[in-house]
Design a protein around this motif. Structure first.
Motif, short mmCIF file in Angstrom:
data_model
loop_
_atom_site.label_atom_id
_atom_site.label_comp_id
_atom_site.label_asym_id
_atom_site.label_seq_id
_atom_site.Cartn_x
_atom_site.Cartn_y
_atom_site.Cartn_z
N GLU A 80 -10.76 37.55 0.98
CA GLU A 80 -11.21 38.39 -0.08
C GLU A 80 -12.92 37.85 0.44
N ASN A 131 -18.84 39.15 5.56
CA ASN A 131 -18.34 39.95 6.66
C ASN A 131 -17.65 38.95 8.04
N GLU A 153 -16.85 51.81 5.09
CA GLU A 153 -15.76 51.32 6.07
C GLU A 153 -14.93 52.30 6.58
N TYR A 193 -14.16 38.38 3.24
CA TYR A 193 -14.51 40.16 3.58
C TYR A 193 -16.25 40.40 3.26
N TYR A 208 -14.47 39.62 9.16
CA TYR A 208 -13.65 40.59 10.02
C TYR A 208 -14.18 41.15 10.93
N ASN A 229 -17.06 49.98 -1.04
CA ASN A 229 -17.01 49.68 0.34
C ASN A 229 -16.12 50.07 1.20
N LEU A 271 -8.39 44.96 3.12
CA LEU A 271 -8.53 44.15 4.29
C LEU A 271 -7.33 44.48 5.42
N LEU A 288 -8.85 47.07 7.55
CA LEU A 288 -10.35 46.18 8.60
C LEU A 288 -9.39 45.82 9.91
N CYS A 289 -8.71 44.76 8.71
CA CYS A 289 -7.76 44.63 10.90
C CYS A 289 -6.81 45.13 11.03
#
Length: 633
Positions: free
Chosen positions: A481, A487, A573, A484, A489, A569, A532, A535-536
């Motif tokens: 966390e 930043n 994203e 993230y 990722y 957020n 998360l 994002l991956c």
């Protein structure tokens, strides 16, 4: 000699021999230049030598000329001061930090350039270490430098002040020394504003100190008009003056362009405006010429491309440009700690984590005098091992920081606990620390810099509150966390193996949550994991799956009890994903929602910086390659 080593990634910490290597003579020069083509400066060609310049500029000529005349005049005094300050910078870049400061100190009370350069070195140290003591010392010295510069500024009567209000000043109104005093004075104000930002990321103090910032901004604008006027006669030290103006105009345009809209509107109301492309252009020109500000222009560009664009943006910095800026410095100063650090950071954001680790270790070995330079390497090494999911090594560097660095004891303690949290049940914990006890210590280590608490520290304290109860509910992937928040990722997204490994860890966390008992934090934790994972998946080009996760979070925002920052957020994203697919109208909708509909959440200021960066990126995409116009100055 003692050398601490833990695993393959530890920094060497053996005492380095004192700076006994001879200072290389002036004939080798200092690298303060990077580009070869002639550049147009607002339709007027910059002063250049007739032949194209090499990858770096040899400043030998700047030193040789000082013996041409023994006549003492303001011009020769100015030239001598600049020569001595450039020589001091060379010592600084060669890791001879105390020698550099000693060379400047004797004249710091009498010479504007000695005073400014002395304060600038302290400020560079503060900006790279974030130590509260360093920030305060640099601020005090910059204030003293401002007072020294004031003594050399043009003396104005009441009649002069009234005339200046009615008529713009011209080149004939200033001597060369007075022109340099103006640019030095403006630079002091600019650097003091930069220190304010280090202390207060939400920019409130920056706005409260608006008169000082505005004075600096207006001075740079006036100087730009003067040096571009047809009546201006270039003096012997013109390149240094022009470099100073380019530094100021570039820094203001770049910085103002990055500010969130709500702050930018306030600043534009009092006469500020900024254009990122024009700011980068001015800094590039300043870095490309033979002048005393070229180093600062370069440092600001490197900071933008490798840090600001990631921490306060969406990772839109030009890493290749940063590499080209850095290479000549590494050639001239192969053991220069500052440049080794930036070399490591460039490798890190390219996803070359092992190469980055080697560079940061090399940076630690290069010098032992300023341990603070080691600390910024420890911080990056902590993240490098986080990206590799080597929790013990990440813990090791968080522990080193908690013992040696005072920037944010709460954050370091939180990260130590976070890494212990990431250990599996079967993993041996050799450090003797208890995760719960460490989390409980976090709130008690809170500190303030200039009366302000650090945003990251506030975030860590709020998350650690979960452990106050007798039977705390364990945090879910706290290290990932915080990754993230910084930043990270975007960094691992350049490396498929790292991204897939992180996704595997998040899948395990999700299975644990789904099979565990229901508690008041469950929905928040599930939303965190979804963000998360999204994002991956985005970085693995599994865009449809990623979009489903982002959409689920912001369409079910009402179920979140504590971690309200997740919703804006997730919208951010989602917008970036839409931009990636060319769905710009949808991206605007999500960005506007994130900006307008949510407030008073954790790390709000940083999220607004990223929203502004996304809007700038969107604007660039919709320009269809057309060049942005310079801001009206």
């Amino acid at each position: 000699n003692m050398k601490a080593s833990v695993g393959s990634g530890v920094c060497a910490m053996k005492p380095h021999a004192s700076f006994t290597q001879p200072w290389e003579p002036a004939a080798k020069g200092i690298i303060l230049n990077f580009r070869t083509p002639p550049v147009v400066f607002r339709d007027r060609e910059l002063h250049r030598s007739p032949e194209p310049m090499s990858a770096y500029t040899n400043l030998t000529s700047l030193w040789k000329q000082k013996s041409k005349s023994e006549l003492r005049s303001p011009e020769t005094d100015l030239k001598t001061s600049l020569d001595e300050c450039i020589a001091a910078l060379d010592l600084f870049l060669s890791n001879r930090f105390e020698d550099a400061l000693t060379k400047l100190h004797s004249k710091a009370k009498d010479s504007m350039y000695h005073s400014l350069t002395y304060a600038t070195i302290l400020e560079m140290q503060a900006m790279m270490t974030f130590e509260p003591e360093d920030i305060i010392n640099a601020g005090n010295m910059m204030k003293d430098a401002q007072a020294v510069c004031q003594k050399f500024r043009k003396k104005s009567t009441v009649a002069d002040s009234i005339n200046n209000l009615m008529n713009r000043q011209t080149a004939e109104d200033f001597t060369e020394e007075e022109m340099h005093a103006e640019v030095c004075y403006a630079e002091c104000l600019l650097q003091r504003a930069a220190l304010t930002f280090l202390q207060d990321e939400n920019m409130i103090s920056f706005i409260k100190g608006g008169i000082k910032v505005r004075n600096s901004y207006q001075t740079y604008k006036e100087l730009l008009n003067i040096v571009q006027s047809s009546s201006y006669t270039k003096g012997e030290n013109y390149s240094h003056l022009e470099g100073g103006v380019q530094l100021g105009i570039g820094a203001f345009n770049l910085t103002l362009s990055l500010l969130p809209t709500r702050i930018l509107r306030l600043l534009e109301f009092v006469g500020f405006s900024g254009n990122k492309e024009y700011g980068l252009e001015q800094l590039q020109e300043g870095a490309s010429t033979e002048n005393s500000r070229a180093l600062l222009c370069t440092m600001l560009l490197l900071c933008y491309h490798t840090f600001m664009s990631f921490v306060l943006g969406t990772g839109e910095g030009d890493v290749d440009d940063a590499q080209q800026l850095l290479l000549p410095f590494l050639k001239r100063y192969p053991k220069g700690a500052i440049f080794l650090f930036f070399a490591g950071r460039i490798e890190e954001i390219r996803g070359n984590i092992d190469a980055a680790i080697s560079r940061f270790e090399e940076c630690c070995e290069a010098q032992q005098h300023w341990k603070q330079f080691h600390h910024m390497c420890y911080w990056e090494l902590m993240w490098c091992f986080t990206f590799k999911r080597q929790w013990k090594m990440a813990y090791f560097y968080a522990d080193l920081l908690s013992k040696e660095n005072s920037w944010s004891k709460s954050t370091y303690m939180y990260m130590k606990a976070a890494y212990l949290n990431m250990f599996g049940k079967e993993d041996y914990k050799p450090f003797g620390d208890d995760e719960i006890e460490l989390f409980r210590k976090v709130p008690n280590m809170k500190q303030k810099i200039a009366g302000k608490s650090l945003p990251t520290e506030k975030f860590a304290i709020r998350k650690a509150r979960r452990y106050i109860s007798q039977n705390p509910v364990k945090l879910t992937v706290p290290a990932l966390e915080m990754m993230y928040i910084w930043n990270g990722y975007t960094v691992i997204g350049k490396h498929q193996d790292l991204t897939e490994g992180m996704l595997e860890t998040l899948n395990d966390a999700e299975r644990t949550l789904n099979s565990g008992p229901v508690n008041e934090y469950l929905m928040d934790d599930q939303c965190l994991v979804k963000l998360l994972k999204g994002l991956c998946l985005k970085h693995l080009d599994r865009l449809l799956e990623a979009e489903e996760y982002f959409s689920w979070i912001h369409t079910n925002h009402q179920i979140i009890k504590y971690d309200h920052y997740l919703v804006p957020n997730a919208l951010l994203e989602h917008a970036l994903l839409c931009m990636q697919e060319g769905r710009n109208d949808e991206a605007v909708k999500f960005l506007e929602s994130a900006k307008q509909n949510y407030k008073n959440y954790s790390m709000e200021s940083r999220t607004h910086f990223r929203i502004q960066a996304a809007f700038l990126k969107l604007k660039s995409l919709t320009q269809n390659g057309s060049q942005l116009l310079p801001s009206t100055l």
